[in-house]
Design a protein around this motif. Sequence first.
Motif, PDB file in Angstrom:
ATOM      1  N   PRO A  33      -6.459  64.445  25.681  1.00 48.27           N
ATOM      2  CA  PRO A  33      -6.751  63.544  24.415  1.00 48.27           C
ATOM      3  C   PRO A  33      -5.701  63.704  23.434  1.00 48.27           C
ATOM      4  CG  PRO A  33      -8.132  65.886  24.621  1.00 48.27           C
ATOM      5  CD  PRO A  33      -7.143  65.650  25.774  1.00 48.27           C
ATOM      6  N   ALA A  34      -5.402  62.441  23.043  1.00 52.06           N
ATOM      7  CA  ALA A  34      -4.598  62.367  21.751  1.00 52.06           C
ATOM      8  C   ALA A  34      -5.050  63.229  20.515  1.00 52.06           C
ATOM      9  CB  ALA A  34      -4.156  61.102  21.502  1.00 52.06           C
ATOM     10  N   PRO A  35      -4.318  64.014  19.796  1.00 53.61           N
ATOM     11  CA  PRO A  35      -4.685  64.590  18.580  1.00 53.61           C
ATOM     12  C   PRO A  35      -5.337  63.563  17.723  1.00 53.61           C
ATOM     13  CG  PRO A  35      -2.416  64.657  18.566  1.00 53.61           C
ATOM     14  CD  PRO A  35      -2.869  64.126  19.859  1.00 53.61           C
ATOM     15  N   SER A  36      -6.478  63.944  17.133  1.00 45.47           N
ATOM     16  CA  SER A  36      -7.052  63.345  16.109  1.00 45.47           C
ATOM     17  C   SER A  36      -6.796  63.661  14.807  1.00 45.47           C
ATOM     18  CB  SER A  36      -8.531  63.235  16.294  1.00 45.47           C
ATOM     19  OG  SER A  36      -9.212  64.157  16.425  1.00 45.47           O
ATOM     20  N   PRO A  37      -6.197  62.871  13.708  1.00 43.04           N
ATOM     21  CA  PRO A  37      -6.031  63.367  12.282  1.00 43.04           C
ATOM     22  C   PRO A  37      -7.301  63.456  11.691  1.00 43.04           C
ATOM     23  CG  PRO A  37      -5.570  61.015  12.455  1.00 43.04           C
ATOM     24  CD  PRO A  37      -5.854  61.635  13.998  1.00 43.04           C
ATOM     25  N   GLU A  38      -7.312  64.239  10.550  1.00 41.14           N
ATOM     26  CA  GLU A  38      -8.348  64.513   9.757  1.00 41.14           C
ATOM     27  C   GLU A  38      -8.849  62.906   8.997  1.00 41.14           C
ATOM     28  OE1 GLU A  38     -10.474  66.829   8.612  1.00 41.14           O
ATOM     29  OE2 GLU A  38      -9.498  67.989  10.430  1.00 41.14           O
ATOM     30  N   PRO A  39     -10.001  62.292   9.217  1.00 39.27           N
ATOM     31  CA  PRO A  39     -10.524  61.163   8.639  1.00 39.27           C
ATOM     32  C   PRO A  39     -10.145  61.148   7.170  1.00 39.27           C
ATOM     33  CG  PRO A  39     -12.467  62.201   9.284  1.00 39.27           C
ATOM     34  CD  PRO A  39     -11.256  63.339   9.775  1.00 39.27           C
ATOM     35  N   PRO A  40      -9.902  59.934   6.689  1.00 32.32           N
ATOM     36  CA  PRO A  40      -9.843  59.712   5.169  1.00 32.32           C
ATOM     37  C   PRO A  40     -11.054  59.658   4.511  1.00 32.32           C
ATOM     38  CG  PRO A  40      -9.249  57.875   6.066  1.00 32.32           C
ATOM     39  CD  PRO A  40      -9.507  58.732   7.141  1.00 32.32           C
ATOM     40  N   ALA A  41     -11.274  60.089   3.173  1.00 32.13           N
ATOM     41  CA  ALA A  41     -12.438  59.889   2.491  1.00 32.13           C
ATOM     42  C   ALA A  41     -12.952  58.423   2.730  1.00 32.13           C
ATOM     43  CB  ALA A  41     -12.200  60.126   0.999  1.00 32.13           C
ATOM     44  N   LEU A  42     -14.167  58.229   2.487  1.00 31.93           N
ATOM     45  CA  LEU A  42     -14.574  56.878   2.741  1.00 31.93           C
ATOM     46  C   LEU A  42     -14.605  56.105   1.376  1.00 31.93           C
ATOM     47  CD1 LEU A  42     -17.916  57.533   5.022  1.00 31.93           C
ATOM     48  CD2 LEU A  42     -15.527  56.430   5.419  1.00 31.93           C
ATOM     49  N   PRO A  43     -14.626  54.902   1.302  1.00 31.57           N
ATOM     50  CA  PRO A  43     -14.803  54.153   0.180  1.00 31.57           C
ATOM     51  C   PRO A  43     -15.796  54.543  -0.534  1.00 31.57           C
ATOM     52  CG  PRO A  43     -14.239  52.628   1.805  1.00 31.57           C
ATOM     53  CD  PRO A  43     -14.569  54.030   2.752  1.00 31.57           C
ATOM     54  N   GLU A  44     -16.095  54.322  -1.717  1.00 37.50           N
ATOM     55  CA  GLU A  44     -17.303  54.482  -2.903  1.00 37.50           C
ATOM     56  C   GLU A  44     -18.198  53.584  -2.273  1.00 37.50           C
ATOM     57  OE1 GLU A  44     -18.422  54.280  -7.352  1.00 37.50           O
ATOM     58  OE2 GLU A  44     -16.370  54.068  -6.865  1.00 37.50           O
ATOM     59  N   GLY A  45     -19.566  54.449  -2.134  1.00 37.65           N
ATOM     60  CA  GLY A  45     -20.735  53.642  -1.828  1.00 37.65           C
ATOM     61  C   GLY A  45     -21.032  53.640  -0.402  1.00 37.65           C
ATOM     62  N   CYS A  46     -20.128  54.323   0.634  1.00 39.00           N
ATOM     63  CA  CYS A  46     -20.231  54.636   1.837  1.00 39.00           C
ATOM     64  C   CYS A  46     -20.785  55.993   2.168  1.00 39.00           C
ATOM     65  CB  CYS A  46     -19.162  54.218   2.772  1.00 39.00           C
ATOM     66  SG  CYS A  46     -18.390  52.458   2.443  1.00 39.00           S
ATOM     67  N   ALA A  47     -21.685  55.937   3.184  1.00 35.65           N
ATOM     68  CA  ALA A  47     -22.100  57.333   3.535  1.00 35.65           C
ATOM     69  C   ALA A  47     -22.158  57.422   5.149  1.00 35.65           C
ATOM     70  CB  ALA A  47     -23.541  57.793   3.254  1.00 35.65           C
ATOM     71  N   PHE A  48     -21.618  58.384   5.828  1.00 32.15           N
ATOM     72  CA  PHE A  48     -21.703  58.385   7.219  1.00 32.15           C
ATOM     73  C   PHE A  48     -21.717  60.018   7.511  1.00 32.15           C
ATOM     74  CE2 PHE A  48     -19.063  59.353  11.275  1.00 32.15           C
ATOM     75  CZ  PHE A  48     -20.050  58.514  12.039  1.00 32.15           C
ATOM     76  N   ASP A  49     -22.915  60.360   8.244  1.00 30.02           N
ATOM     77  CA  ASP A  49     -23.223  61.540   8.907  1.00 30.02           C
ATOM     78  C   ASP A  49     -22.993  61.733  10.365  1.00 30.02           C
ATOM     79  OD1 ASP A  49     -24.461  63.954   9.725  1.00 30.02           O
ATOM     80  OD2 ASP A  49     -26.243  63.508   8.835  1.00 30.02           O
ATOM     81  N   PRO A  50     -21.904  62.576  10.778  1.00 27.51           N
ATOM     82  CA  PRO A  50     -21.345  62.540  12.112  1.00 27.51           C
ATOM     83  C   PRO A  50     -22.422  63.501  13.018  1.00 27.51           C
ATOM     84  CG  PRO A  50     -20.042  64.160  10.562  1.00 27.51           C
ATOM     85  CD  PRO A  50     -20.915  63.120   9.606  1.00 27.51           C
ATOM     86  N   LEU A  51     -23.174  64.155  12.409  1.00 26.83           N
ATOM     87  CA  LEU A  51     -24.251  64.707  13.424  1.00 26.83           C
ATOM     88  C   LEU A  51     -25.383  63.608  13.721  1.00 26.83           C
ATOM     89  CD1 LEU A  51     -25.031  67.812  11.263  1.00 26.83           C
ATOM     90  CD2 LEU A  51     -23.654  67.719  13.415  1.00 26.83           C
ATOM     91  N   THR A  52     -25.521  62.892  13.030  1.00 29.42           N
ATOM     92  CA  THR A  52     -26.624  61.846  13.442  1.00 29.42           C
ATOM     93  C   THR A  52     -25.942  60.319  13.713  1.00 29.42           C
ATOM     94  OG1 THR A  52     -27.177  61.185  11.060  1.00 29.42           O
ATOM     95  CG2 THR A  52     -28.419  62.823  12.105  1.00 29.42           C
TER      96      THR A  52
END
Length: 203
Positions: A33-52
């Motif tokens: 697999p290609a290395p994956s960079p750290e994801p950038p901060a999300l725009p204001e007002g967005c929410a993402f839960d990688p567990l769910t």
Amino acid sequence: MRKPAITVLLSALLTAALLLTACHKAPGGETTPAPSPEPPALPEGCAFDPLTRAYEDEHIAFTLPEGQTVVSDGTAGVYSRYLTFSAPGDTAPATVYSVESAGDALYTGFSQHDLEAMFRLFYERNIGAEVRLETLRCERFEGSSEKSGPYKAVLYEYSVGFEKAGIRQLVWAVETESDALTLTFTVSDPEAVNASVASIRIK
């Protein structure tokens, strides 16, 4: 092609298609697999839960297909929001989510014939060869939400093949009075993608 937005989005999908059909091999022959960079901060007002794998903003809420736990922000230009989701280590986005003004809506006003012609022409121009495109589903529907009011939507699923490669994608697009929202899934597990589509809630 009628707007810069459509070229930007289709270019991203073409890149994804080419990356997904490429195989990266280590000297011993094993896939790496290609290395994956750290994801950038999300725009204001967005929410993402990688567990769910649950995503939410002021427009929409949905759950990503199994394994898609990495989000990247590419918002720029014509888009007020442009996010990609993928599995860890993947070099190509599995899902693309974009928001633009309703006047720039990409898909909701297109007929099935228009959608087929648009995708076929785009791939053939960029690949430089004839492609095989098949429409798998084309469904239109309308709805209404408390915040957005009435909206119209289209679900378009297609497969495209070129040379010895191919890709299957599902486009889910909705146009409210003020915004055009588009989710594009690269389909490797139809059941998981359909579950994600079923989870979509317009606010």
